[in-house]
Design an enzyme around this catalytic site. Structure first.
Site, mmCIF file in Angstrom:
data_model
loop_
_atom_site.group_PDB
_atom_site.id
_atom_site.type_symbol
_atom_site.label_atom_id
_atom_site.label_comp_id
_atom_site.label_asym_id
_atom_site.label_seq_id
_atom_site.Cartn_x
_atom_site.Cartn_y
_atom_site.Cartn_z
ATOM 1 N N SER A 1 0.670 -0.985 -0.012
ATOM 2 C CA SER A 1 0.079 0.215 0.136
ATOM 3 C C SER A 1 0.660 1.148 0.287
ATOM 4 O O SER A 1 2.086 1.259 0.505
ATOM 5 C CB SER A 1 -1.008 0.254 1.212
ATOM 6 O OG SER A 1 -0.244 0.284 2.754
ATOM 7 N N HIS B 1 0.554 11.946 0.760
ATOM 8 C CA HIS B 1 0.583 13.756 1.193
ATOM 9 C C HIS B 1 2.020 14.317 0.954
ATOM 10 O O HIS B 1 2.256 14.737 1.285
ATOM 11 C CB HIS B 1 0.158 13.897 2.329
ATOM 12 C CG HIS B 1 -1.358 13.040 2.770
ATOM 13 N ND1 HIS B 1 -2.507 12.316 2.409
ATOM 14 C CD2 HIS B 1 -1.477 11.818 3.898
ATOM 15 C CE1 HIS B 1 -3.730 11.304 3.050
ATOM 16 N NE2 HIS B 1 -2.039 11.091 3.601
ATOM 17 N N HIS C 1 -3.381 7.651 -3.156
ATOM 18 C CA HIS C 1 -3.113 6.746 -2.852
ATOM 19 C C HIS C 1 -3.110 4.724 -3.340
ATOM 20 O O HIS C 1 -4.416 4.930 -4.886
ATOM 21 C CB HIS C 1 -4.344 6.103 -2.138
ATOM 22 C CG HIS C 1 -4.599 5.307 -1.454
ATOM 23 N ND1 HIS C 1 -5.786 4.579 -1.686
ATOM 24 C CD2 HIS C 1 -4.047 4.684 -0.128
ATOM 25 C CE1 HIS C 1 -6.385 2.840 -1.002
ATOM 26 N NE2 HIS C 1 -5.339 2.932 -0.179
ATOM 27 N N ASN D 1 -3.371 0.810 -3.180
ATOM 28 C CA ASN D 1 -2.662 -0.803 -2.576
ATOM 29 C C ASN D 1 -2.962 -1.852 -3.814
ATOM 30 O O ASN D 1 -4.453 -1.794 -4.456
ATOM 31 C CB ASN D 1 -3.294 -1.093 -1.139
ATOM 32 C CG ASN D 1 -5.090 -1.276 -1.590
ATOM 33 O OD1 ASN D 1 -5.413 -2.968 -1.933
ATOM 34 N ND2 ASN D 1 -5.535 -0.515 -0.442
ATOM 35 N N HIS E 1 -6.855 9.584 -14.530
ATOM 36 C CA HIS E 1 -8.037 8.233 -15.161
ATOM 37 C C HIS E 1 -7.738 7.893 -16.502
ATOM 38 O O HIS E 1 -7.725 6.649 -16.339
ATOM 39 C CB HIS E 1 -9.375 8.902 -15.027
ATOM 40 C CG HIS E 1 -9.726 9.116 -13.939
ATOM 41 N ND1 HIS E 1 -10.686 7.842 -13.195
ATOM 42 C CD2 HIS E 1 -10.235 10.159 -13.149
ATOM 43 C CE1 HIS E 1 -10.479 7.663 -12.117
ATOM 44 N NE2 HIS E 1 -10.710 9.067 -11.995
ATOM 45 N N GLY F 1 -6.631 -5.112 15.702
ATOM 46 C CA GLY F 1 -5.222 -4.108 16.598
ATOM 47 C C GLY F 1 -3.721 -4.260 16.303
ATOM 48 O O GLY F 1 -3.030 -3.807 16.568
#
Lengths: 296, 296
Positions: B83, B87, B97, B99, B132, B248
């Site tokens: 991934s 920024h 972004h 992944n 695109h 987690g």
């Protein structure tokens, strides 16, 4: 009562700001209810402050209530509440949050709920002890008040599971508070009214101590990092915010709880022995009203 | 393949930064898997950039997979992915972004997934059309590629329901991509490899145009506000982030997707006719690969 409290709270906060005032954003949704958002941004003392009241009613009970009380399905209801959020500019002054709410079905079926919690970026034992003692004393003045249980509920609620830390130093959290005996409503109302009156004594002495403290870029940076945790809790964990986002009613009023600015850095760990590092021991449940706030 | 791509992507981004480099944070969880987080903070061009790879395996299928494919219950699996989040500092340069991931059970049961999307604070038709078109052309080179369907899935996924706007200008989103025919695995692998190779051509020409543009406080303020929306999406909506927070595993790696800084202001509405106001029309699904990106 909630609207009166809103006016009094806003007047108290405006006294800190001098010229800068709150802007009012009343809202109304036919068939749902109405409310008044009072918000202050970019003030001298408060970088962001919001005090909202709302009153909603409906002809059929919301699903979230029916889930816990199936016998209320289809009943009409009325509900109202006040919520308060303060994000002061000075990094040594904690963020402060409270809400009180009432939910009514008929003369025999109603309850109150309330929350008050504080989130410092820098931990001060005196501040935590003062804040919790005011809440404890308020609870002690009322038959239905139960500081120890409400503190425990607050510690549990304001926990960020993925960080294994609390958002702040807790406070009180109660819900479904009712009293079926004679004069029960008046007693619960008095408890809530006294709770609203306890907010300023719980917070302002702390603000008075912390707001004049000198600070620099380092403290602002840390404050923004801690406010990142505040955002994580509110957006990813908080049931009230998540419910509000899902139902879509008045997004700006719901998100007024977010801090003005937040920051994320990769795996930031304050150096051992720094004031920033010492915050960690404030972010776990502790008996703050005991002498010096220490564990037994 | 994912680790090679990680090295190549990071080398390309480091070339923009000169001296400042990515820091590496490898991680390993016995019985779960391992990964490598490469993160750059406070760079000249990138305010925050992260490229993560991970490889996990288990003796029993995760519940989230079993929910959609009950016949896989109890089967061992292996999964891997990469991934990427960028920024950039300049408010005119969009966040980026992507992944790509692979999930394998045995020689006959496996699939690929992938996402690539872009989130500008200021809308430029040329940027959106370029981005695109690179994705469309990549899809067109592969039998299993389906730009129109994947664009639609991306538009739908990267929507902030409580704002009724998209996080950015979309891109592509596909999952469970498989091919049972002879040579199917090789074809899907080639599609993913070509997708990884398309990331830099999709983004760098836009970065080259926008990173040198002059900007001031006004543009930074708006960028931070838009990054607030990015945070709202990632923490309150994004399934991947929410799954990661709930399980987690390696919180810092999951939250590296968050922007370095974000800002919230009450009911901020850019003035009519401003560059900030014109972003709104970029945040709804549009046929960007058509001439000039206009609707029919």
């Amino acid at each position: 009562m909630f609207c009166d409290a809103q006016d009094r709270l806003v007047a108290a906060f405006e006294a800190y700001e001098g010229a800068r005032g709150f802007q009012a954003a009343p809202w109304q949704r036919p068939g749902l209810g109405s409310g008044r958002v009072l918000v202050l941004e970019d003030g001298e003392v408060f970088e962001r402050a919001g005090v909202n009241t709302s009153r909603v009613s409906g002809s059929t009970m919301p699903a979230s209530v029916v889930a816990k009380a199936p016998h209320l399905e289809g009943a009409p209801f009325t509900a109202g509440g006040i919520s308060l959020i303060l994000h002061p500019r000075n990094p040594y002054a904690p963020s402060f949050h409270a809400n009180f709410r009432f939910f009514g079905v008929d003369a025999d079926t109603w309850w109150f709920g309330g929350v008050c919690d504080m989130s410092p970026s820098y931990g001060f034992e005196d501040d935590a002890a003062h804040f919790h003692r005011v809440l404890r004393d308020w609870c002690a003045r009322h038959r239905a008040g139960d500081y120890e249980a409400w503190k425990q509920a607050c510690d549990a609620y304001f926990t960020i599971p993925h960080r294994q830390e609390m958002r702040g130093i807790g406070g009180i959290f109660f819900d479904h508070l009712t009293d079926p005996e004679d004069g029960g409503f008046e007693r619960c109302l008095a408890l809530a009214a006294d709770g609203l009156d306890s907010l300023l004594p719980a917070y302002l002495p702390i603000l008075d101590r912390r707001a004049p403290m000198p600070y620099g870029e380092r403290e602002r940076h840390w404050q923004e990092t801690r406010r990142g945790r505040y955002v994580e809790f509110n957006l990813a964990v908080d049931r009230g915010t998540r419910f509000g986002l899902e139902t879509g009613a008045n997004i700006e009023a719901i998100l007024v709880s977010l801090p003005p600015r937040a920051r994320w850095s990769f795996d930031l760990r304050p150096g051992p022995g720094t004031a920033e590092a010492s915050l960690a021991r404030f972010l776990q449940p502790r008996p703050w009203t005991h002498p010096a706030g220490h564990d037994a």
